[in-house]
Design an enzyme around this catalytic site. Structure first.
Site, mmCIF file in Angstrom:
data_model
loop_
_atom_site.group_PDB
_atom_site.id
_atom_site.type_symbol
_atom_site.label_atom_id
_atom_site.label_comp_id
_atom_site.label_asym_id
_atom_site.label_seq_id
_atom_site.Cartn_x
_atom_site.Cartn_y
_atom_site.Cartn_z
ATOM 1 N N SER A 84 0.836 -1.201 0.000
ATOM 2 C CA SER A 84 0.000 0.000 0.000
ATOM 3 C C SER A 84 0.873 1.254 0.000
ATOM 4 O O SER A 84 1.679 1.431 -0.901
ATOM 5 C CB SER A 84 -0.974 -0.054 1.172
ATOM 6 O OG SER A 84 -2.049 0.842 0.985
ATOM 7 N N ASP A 131 -6.067 -3.709 -1.900
ATOM 8 C CA ASP A 131 -4.940 -3.417 -1.019
ATOM 9 C C ASP A 131 -4.233 -4.677 -0.519
ATOM 10 O O ASP A 131 -4.872 -5.607 -0.025
ATOM 11 C CB ASP A 131 -5.450 -2.605 0.176
ATOM 12 C CG ASP A 131 -4.343 -1.906 0.920
ATOM 13 O OD1 ASP A 131 -3.506 -2.602 1.516
ATOM 14 O OD2 ASP A 131 -4.315 -0.668 0.911
#
Length: 286
Positions: free
Chosen positions: A40, A154
């Protein structure tokens, strides 16, 4: 002699700006980063460092304010995400051209989650921006990223601290930066609320209304769906991070409290970067 470092950067939304401060402090202290793995925002910062462009990214991040963040938020409100994510990627590409991961000066990998297969995708080749966009796709916030025949969200869902994917040479120190830590908060000075007459107050209100605890609004609920999802993901990420860090002992562990800043406080980049620098200095002087 410089100490070589294999650096692992966690997920954490806007708190991931702290990775910049950590990297700056490590370099100032004479450490040499030889490889990076990130998830991320860790993938974002790690990718730009590996490309030799972290200073460009840092300068831009420090310039962010509420108005700029709002303009970069291309709202979609579709059934699979609030934000498209295209506008910010275009902005970054204008500043820092895309490169293939295998051509970067130092080894780098980014972690994303294949939401259909339920497996990790480890990006070690191909477009740096494909890897970044896939890795940052926070469920309900960003729309999933479609690449080839897969949809990515993610990487923090499965691996918020990707220490098992770092390429580590013999003699390298393992350094983990976790911006989702639960730490005691003492003498924390809360920033003053933005006054109604402030030039960016209207943007603050729009940002809060879109991404605050009542989005999407449901008057029957005490907590909005968006906040409920965000808090649930935060608890999951913290627990996975804790177990991962326990399973892979590091030479240096630099932790930033998840309670200091919100995951969407991108307009607080200056403060977050400085918090990362301070956290790194506190660890290095021990």
């Amino acid at each position: 002699m410089k100490k070589n470092v294999a650096l692992v950067l966690s997920s954490g939304g806007a708190r991931g700006f702290a990775h910049i401060g950590v990297i700056n402090t490590l370099e100032e202290a004479g450490y040499r980063i030889t490889s990076i793995a990130g998830t991320s925002m860790g993938a974002v910062v790690g990718g730009f460092y590996a490309a030799g462009q972290l200073k460009v990214f840092e300068e831009w991040a420090r310039s962010l304010n509420l108005k700029e963040v709002w303009h970069l938020t291309d709202l979609a409100f579709s059934k699979n995400g609030l934000v498209k994510g295209n506008r910010v990627i275009r902005k970054l590409k204008d500043m820092i051209p895309d490169r293939n991961i295998e051509d970067l000066p130092i080894p780098y990998c980014a972690v994303a989650t294949d939401i259909v297969k339920g497996t990790e995708r480890i990006f070690t080749s191909g477009s740096m921006y494909d890897a970044i966009r896939a890795s940052i796709s926070v469920p309900t916030f960003f729309q999933p990223y479609k690449l080839d025949d897969s949809f990515y969200v993610d990487g923090g869902l499965l691996n918020p601290v990707p220490v098992n994917h770092i390429r580590r040479n013999e003699g390298d120190l393992l350094v983990i930066v976790n911006v989702n830590a639960v730490l005691p908060l003492e003498n924390i000075i809360k920033p003053a609320p933005i006054h109604k007459q402030h030039q960016y107050y209207k943007y603050f209100k729009m940002f809060h209304n879109r991404f605050g605890e009542s989005v999407p609004r449901n008057k029957a609920d005490h907590i909005g769906l968006f906040a409920l999802t965000n808090k649930s993901l935060g608890l999951m990420v913290h627990q996975i991070s804790k177990l991962t860090i326990e399973a892979y002992p590091s030479d240096l562990l630099i932790s930033i409290s998840r309670d200091l800043f919100g995951a969407y406080d991108f307009y607080k980049a200056n403060e977050i970067i400085e918090e990362g620098a301070m956290a790194a200095k506190n660890v290095l002087i021990k």
